[in-house]
Design a protein around this motif. Structure first.
Motif, short mmCIF file in Angstrom:
data_model
loop_
_atom_site.label_atom_id
_atom_site.label_comp_id
_atom_site.label_asym_id
_atom_site.label_seq_id
_atom_site.Cartn_x
_atom_site.Cartn_y
_atom_site.Cartn_z
N ALA A 186 0.83 -1.21 0.00
CA ALA A 186 0.00 0.00 0.00
C ALA A 186 0.86 1.26 0.00
O ALA A 186 0.60 2.22 -0.74
CB ALA A 186 -0.93 -0.01 1.21
N VAL A 187 1.92 1.26 0.81
CA VAL A 187 2.83 2.42 0.86
C VAL A 187 3.54 2.60 -0.47
O VAL A 187 3.65 3.72 -0.99
CB VAL A 187 3.85 2.25 2.01
CG1 VAL A 187 4.94 3.31 1.92
CG2 VAL A 187 3.15 2.32 3.36
N PHE A 188 3.98 1.50 -1.07
CA PHE A 188 4.67 1.56 -2.36
C PHE A 188 3.77 2.15 -3.44
O PHE A 188 4.17 3.03 -4.21
CB PHE A 188 5.14 0.16 -2.77
CG PHE A 188 5.75 0.10 -4.14
CD1 PHE A 188 7.05 0.55 -4.36
CD2 PHE A 188 5.02 -0.39 -5.21
CE1 PHE A 188 7.61 0.50 -5.63
CE2 PHE A 188 5.58 -0.45 -6.48
CZ PHE A 188 6.88 0.01 -6.70
N VAL A 189 2.53 1.67 -3.52
CA VAL A 189 1.59 2.16 -4.54
C VAL A 189 1.31 3.64 -4.35
O VAL A 189 1.32 4.42 -5.31
CB VAL A 189 0.27 1.34 -4.49
CG1 VAL A 189 -0.80 1.99 -5.36
CG2 VAL A 189 0.51 -0.08 -4.95
N ASP A 239 -2.62 15.08 -9.19
CA ASP A 239 -2.90 15.40 -10.58
C ASP A 239 -1.96 14.54 -11.42
O ASP A 239 -0.80 14.90 -11.65
CB ASP A 239 -2.62 16.89 -10.85
CG ASP A 239 -3.59 17.78 -10.08
OD1 ASP A 239 -4.80 17.52 -10.18
OD2 ASP A 239 -3.13 18.69 -9.40
N VAL A 240 -2.44 13.39 -11.87
CA VAL A 240 -1.59 12.47 -12.60
C VAL A 240 -2.08 12.35 -14.03
O VAL A 240 -3.23 12.64 -14.35
CB VAL A 240 -1.56 11.07 -11.94
CG1 VAL A 240 -1.02 11.16 -10.53
CG2 VAL A 240 -2.94 10.46 -11.92
N ASP A 241 -1.19 11.89 -14.90
CA ASP A 241 -1.56 11.73 -16.30
C ASP A 241 -2.37 10.44 -16.49
O ASP A 241 -2.50 9.62 -15.59
CB ASP A 241 -0.31 11.72 -17.18
CG ASP A 241 0.71 10.68 -16.75
OD1 ASP A 241 0.30 9.69 -16.11
OD2 ASP A 241 1.90 10.85 -17.04
N ALA A 251 -2.30 2.61 -15.31
CA ALA A 251 -1.46 1.63 -14.60
C ALA A 251 -2.09 1.27 -13.26
O ALA A 251 -2.14 0.09 -12.87
CB ALA A 251 -0.05 2.18 -14.40
N LEU A 252 -2.61 2.27 -12.57
CA LEU A 252 -3.25 2.03 -11.28
C LEU A 252 -4.55 1.24 -11.47
O LEU A 252 -4.87 0.35 -10.68
CB LEU A 252 -3.54 3.36 -10.58
CG LEU A 252 -3.91 3.28 -9.10
CD1 LEU A 252 -2.82 2.60 -8.29
CD2 LEU A 252 -4.17 4.67 -8.55
N GLY A 253 -5.27 1.53 -12.56
CA GLY A 253 -6.48 0.78 -12.86
C GLY A 253 -6.19 -0.68 -13.13
O GLY A 253 -6.91 -1.57 -12.65
N LEU A 254 -5.13 -0.95 -13.89
CA LEU A 254 -4.75 -2.34 -14.15
C LEU A 254 -4.33 -3.06 -12.88
O LEU A 254 -4.65 -4.24 -12.68
CB LEU A 254 -3.61 -2.38 -15.19
CG LEU A 254 -4.01 -2.02 -16.62
CD1 LEU A 254 -2.77 -1.89 -17.50
CD2 LEU A 254 -4.97 -3.07 -17.20
N LEU A 255 -3.61 -2.34 -12.02
CA LEU A 255 -3.22 -2.91 -10.73
C LEU A 255 -4.46 -3.22 -9.90
O LEU A 255 -4.54 -4.27 -9.25
CB LEU A 255 -2.30 -1.95 -9.99
CG LEU A 255 -1.74 -2.42 -8.64
CD1 LEU A 255 -0.90 -3.68 -8.82
CD2 LEU A 255 -0.91 -1.32 -8.00
N GLY A 256 -5.43 -2.32 -9.95
CA GLY A 256 -6.69 -2.54 -9.24
C GLY A 256 -7.44 -3.75 -9.76
O GLY A 256 -8.01 -4.52 -8.97
N VAL A 257 -7.43 -3.94 -11.08
CA VAL A 257 -8.08 -5.12 -11.67
C VAL A 257 -7.44 -6.40 -11.13
O VAL A 257 -8.13 -7.33 -10.70
CB VAL A 257 -7.98 -5.09 -13.21
CG1 VAL A 257 -8.40 -6.44 -13.81
CG2 VAL A 257 -8.85 -3.98 -13.78
#
Length: 200
Positions: free
Chosen positions: A99-102, A127-129, A135-141
């Motif tokens: 969690a800290v790494f993400v 404010d991210v691109d 990438a975060l969405g794929l990690l969430g999947v």
């Protein structure tokens, strides 16, 4: 609202398991893996919701999930005996580190990609691109799929003991309802990262 209620239901059911553990002062044949997976999965989706400014239901329901999973994992560690206690403690360290790494990676991406602040800038911290959000969405999947599959970790125990004591039926029912409603929410929002793992 329905998706939020379903998510809260799925994160409430482990609390019933934790209550039983406290009452019996024994974890029995239960595995700590589902609790750890709830924390990891919900941590990713809290961050995804913050980035997308989706405070309700995304951030709100998953924040409850983080708290619920962390509490249940803590109860498991308190009443488990080795080697289950050792495994659960290692899982807790792994989940916290994850969690800290993400969160740090998302923050670093925001620092690299966000424009300089002005008085017209967004008041939100991340404010991210689109690439970072994807990438975060794929990690969430991936985290979501692992969370829903985590109860299967006890199948070997069920087969060996010919007992379903290690399974929690309420979690299975709540998971099914949660998947259907979050899939509908994701379809309405046009967000494949939300509806994708829930349809699968």
């Amino acid at each position: 609202a329905a998706a939020t209620c379903a998510a809260l239901a799925i994160y409430y059911t482990p609390l019933q398991t934790a209550r039983k553990i406290r009452r019996d002062q024994n974890v029995g044949a239960l595995s700590p893996l589902p609790f750890a997976c709830i924390v990891a999965n919900c941590s990713v989706w809290v961050l995804y919701g913050v980035i997308g400014r989706d405070w309700v239901p995304m951030v709100a329901s998953n924040a409850v999930g983080v708290a619920s999973g962390a509490y249940c994992l803590g109860v498991f560690i308190r009443f488990a005996k080795p080697p289950a206690k050792t495994f659960a403690t290692q899982l807790r360290l792994l989940v916290v580190g994850f969690a800290v790494f993400v969160a740090l990676q998302a923050r670093l991406a925001a620092w690299r990609g966000a424009p300089k602040r002005t008085h017209h800038s967004s008041p939100y911290p991340l404010d991210v691109d689109g690439e970072t959000r994807d990438a975060l969405g794929l990690l969430g999947v991936g985290a979501c799929v692992v969370m829903f599959a985590s109860p299967l970790s006890t199948l070997a125990t069920v087969w060996r003991t010919r007992s379903t004591a290690s399974l929690v039926p309420a979690v299975t029912v709540a998971s099914a309802a949660c998947s259907v409603l979050w899939a509908l929410y994701g379809l309405l929002e046009g967000d494949a990262y939300v509806w994708g793992p829930n349809v699968a």
